[in-house]
Scaffold this active site. Structure first.
Site, PDB file in Angstrom:
ATOM      1  CG  HIS A  59       8.575 -52.834  10.691  1.00  0.00           C
ATOM      2  ND1 HIS A  59       8.037 -51.687  11.213  1.00  0.00           N
ATOM      3  CD2 HIS A  59       7.861 -53.865  11.227  1.00  0.00           C
ATOM      4  CE1 HIS A  59       7.035 -51.998  12.024  1.00  0.00           C
ATOM      5  NE2 HIS A  59       6.918 -53.311  12.056  1.00  0.00           N
ATOM      6  CD  GLU A  62       9.727 -49.749   8.711  1.00  0.00           C
ATOM      7  OE1 GLU A  62      10.238 -49.296   9.763  1.00  0.00           O
ATOM      8  OE2 GLU A  62       8.526 -50.038   8.610  1.00  0.00           O
ATOM      9  CG  HIS A 151       9.737 -47.832  12.740  1.00  0.00           C
ATOM     10  ND1 HIS A 151       9.155 -49.054  12.549  1.00  0.00           N
ATOM     11  CD2 HIS A 151      10.194 -47.827  14.020  1.00  0.00           C
ATOM     12  CE1 HIS A 151       9.238 -49.770  13.659  1.00  0.00           C
ATOM     13  NE2 HIS A 151       9.869 -49.047  14.574  1.00  0.00           N
ATOM     14  CD  GLU A 215       6.733 -44.500  11.159  1.00  0.00           C
ATOM     15  OE1 GLU A 215       7.273 -44.689  10.045  1.00  0.00           O
ATOM     16  OE2 GLU A 215       6.311 -45.423  11.884  1.00  0.00           O
TER      17      GLU A 215
HETATM   18  O1  LIG Z   1       3.392 -47.304   7.377  1.00  0.00           O
HETATM   19  C1  LIG Z   1       2.837 -48.044   8.175  1.00  0.00           C
HETATM   20  O2  LIG Z   1       1.656 -48.420   8.015  1.00  0.00           O
HETATM   21  C2  LIG Z   1       3.564 -48.529   9.394  1.00  0.00           C
HETATM   22  C3  LIG Z   1       4.873 -47.841   9.646  1.00  0.00           C
HETATM   23  C4  LIG Z   1       5.418 -48.380  10.964  1.00  0.00           C
HETATM   24  O3  LIG Z   1       6.072 -49.389  10.954  1.00  0.00           O
HETATM   25  N1  LIG Z   1       5.024 -47.731  12.042  1.00  0.00           N
HETATM   26  C5  LIG Z   1       5.227 -48.254  13.359  1.00  0.00           C
HETATM   27  C6  LIG Z   1       4.676 -47.304  14.379  1.00  0.00           C
HETATM   28  C7  LIG Z   1       4.941 -47.809  15.782  1.00  0.00           C
HETATM   29  C8  LIG Z   1       4.201 -47.017  16.869  1.00  0.00           C
HETATM   30  O4  LIG Z   1       2.967 -47.014  16.844  1.00  0.00           O
HETATM   31  O5  LIG Z   1       4.883 -46.429  17.731  1.00  0.00           O
HETATM   32  C9  LIG Z   1       4.487 -49.584  13.438  1.00  0.00           C
HETATM   33  O6  LIG Z   1       3.388 -49.661  12.875  1.00  0.00           O
HETATM   34  O7  LIG Z   1       5.009 -50.493  14.052  1.00  0.00           O
HETATM   35 ZN    ZN Z   2       8.305 -49.713  10.851  1.00  0.00          ZN
END
Ligand SMILES: O=C(O)CCC(=O)N[C@@H](CCC(=O)O)C(=O)O
Ligand code: ZN
Length: 335
Positions: A59, A62, A151, A215
């Site tokens: 992303h 980030e 992320h 995260e």
């Molecule tokens: O803050 C958010 O809503 C999304 C943060 C983020 O990019 N999280 C990843 C997690 C990936 C996973 O589920 O392993 C995403 O949503 O892609």
């Molecule tokens: Zn992300």
């Protein structure tokens, strides 16, 4: 410092380096594989057998994880970090990083595990390319494979640093890996319970790597990440790269474990999420709470004891996850 150590600068300016391979005075080989992709190989005879994939910028907005990978790469290129592991550094979505946006046309982290084949546009092509970089990197037999996809989150969080551990039928989550995450400063881990279409799910499910999405606080622009303290993670990554990691205790050291109760899927434009816009990740929701509504009188009501919400986002495209409902996990099924 070697020019290839400046991978972020090359990526931000959309430049292809003249020299694709450079060797440090310590005999560490840096090889530019394509936009935002650099492989580091330790000197002959010093390889500890670990293949470590570090990705960030899947992303584009980030930035704290991108800055962290840049610091590690500089350390390798100027000789301060002495690699004994093979490392692949990947900046996931260069076009989005240049614009400082989560994505340009579509979220790359919903295009793995074959999803890119059902789509088009450059983000689909990039997801295919990232899969290929990872597939080639993890193709050497009898080596340890580890992937951290770094992320930051859109919103604030009651638990700032946490990991998501992908799921594969028949494969158990590793206690040892969780202990390593705790030592790296992660406060919680979410154990997934179904297959997914994220980058870490791809390397976990298809390439047999231990793989995690990490995260690391809230997304902010470049240079504004002083509130995010990544010291423990950075120290652990350097130990992994240099093969100086202390014997990890099996104790999970206060690490909180959660599992997925349900993914909230947005099916239509009528989807409505009944949560305040500024709600933090890991906020608790009481039983009976009407979380969301969608067309055809679909209602998402909280039924689980101790439920919490993470990544609530009503703006996702139809068909995608608009939040995850999680519950505490006892860790009884860990290997
Ligand atoms: O803050 C958010 O809503 C999304 C943060 C983020 O990019 N999280 C990843 C997690 C990936 C996973 O589920 O392993 C995403 O949503 O892609
Ligand atoms: Zn992300």
């Amino acid at each position: 410092m070697l020019a290839l150590g400046k991978l972020l600068e090359l990526t931000l300016t959309d430049h292809e380096p003249a020299e694709k391979t450079q060797v440090t005075t310590r005999g560490v080989r840096l090889r530019w594989l394509g936009e935002g992709a650099l492989e580091v190989r330790p000197p002959e005879g010093e390889d500890c057998g670990l293949d470590l994939l570090l990705s960030a910028g899947i992303h584009g907005n980030e930035t704290a994880p991108i800055e962290l990978l840049e610091r590690l790469l500089h350390g390798v290129a100027n000789g301060k970090i002495k690699p004994r592991a093979r490392v692949l550094f990947l900046f996931g979505n260069p076009a989005a990083i240049r614009k400082g946006e989560r994505f340009i046309e579509q979220d790359i982290n919903r295009l793995f595990n074959g999803r890119h084949e059902l789509s088009s546009g450059f983000e689909a092509l990039r997801a295919a390319e990232l899969e290929q970089f990872a597939r080639v990197f993890f193709s050497k037999p009898e080596r340890t494979r580890l992937h951290y996809d770094l992320h930051t989150a859109i919103r604030g969080s009651k638990i700032e640093q946490f990991a998501l551990y992908p799921y594969k039928e028949g494969r158990r989550h590793s206690r040892r890996e969780l202990a390593r995450l705790a030592a790296a400063g992660m406060e919680a881990v979410l154990l997934q319970s179904k297959s997914s279409i994220t980058f870490s799910a791809f390397t976990y499910e298809q390439l047999d790597a231990e793989a995690f999405t990490l995260e690391l606080g809230k997304a902010r622009p470049f240079g504004q990440n002083e509130e995010v303290n990544l010291d423990r993670l950075e120290a652990r990554l350097i130990q992994l790269i240099e093969d100086t990691e202390p014997q990890t205790e099996q104790s999970l050291d206060g690490l909180k474990l959660f599992s997925v109760a349900r993914e909230i899927i947005k099916h239509s434009d009528s989807f409505h999420l009944h949560l305040p816009a500024d709600i933090e990740n890991f906020s608790e929701l009481s039983k009976g709470y009407l979380l969301a509504e969608d067309l055809a009188e679909t209602r998402w009501v909280v039924e689980e004891e101790g439920a919490r919400i993470i990544f609530p986002n009503p703006k996702v495209k139809n068909g995608l996850r608009a939040g995850i409902l999680i519950v505490p996990d006892s860790g009884q099924r860990l290997a």
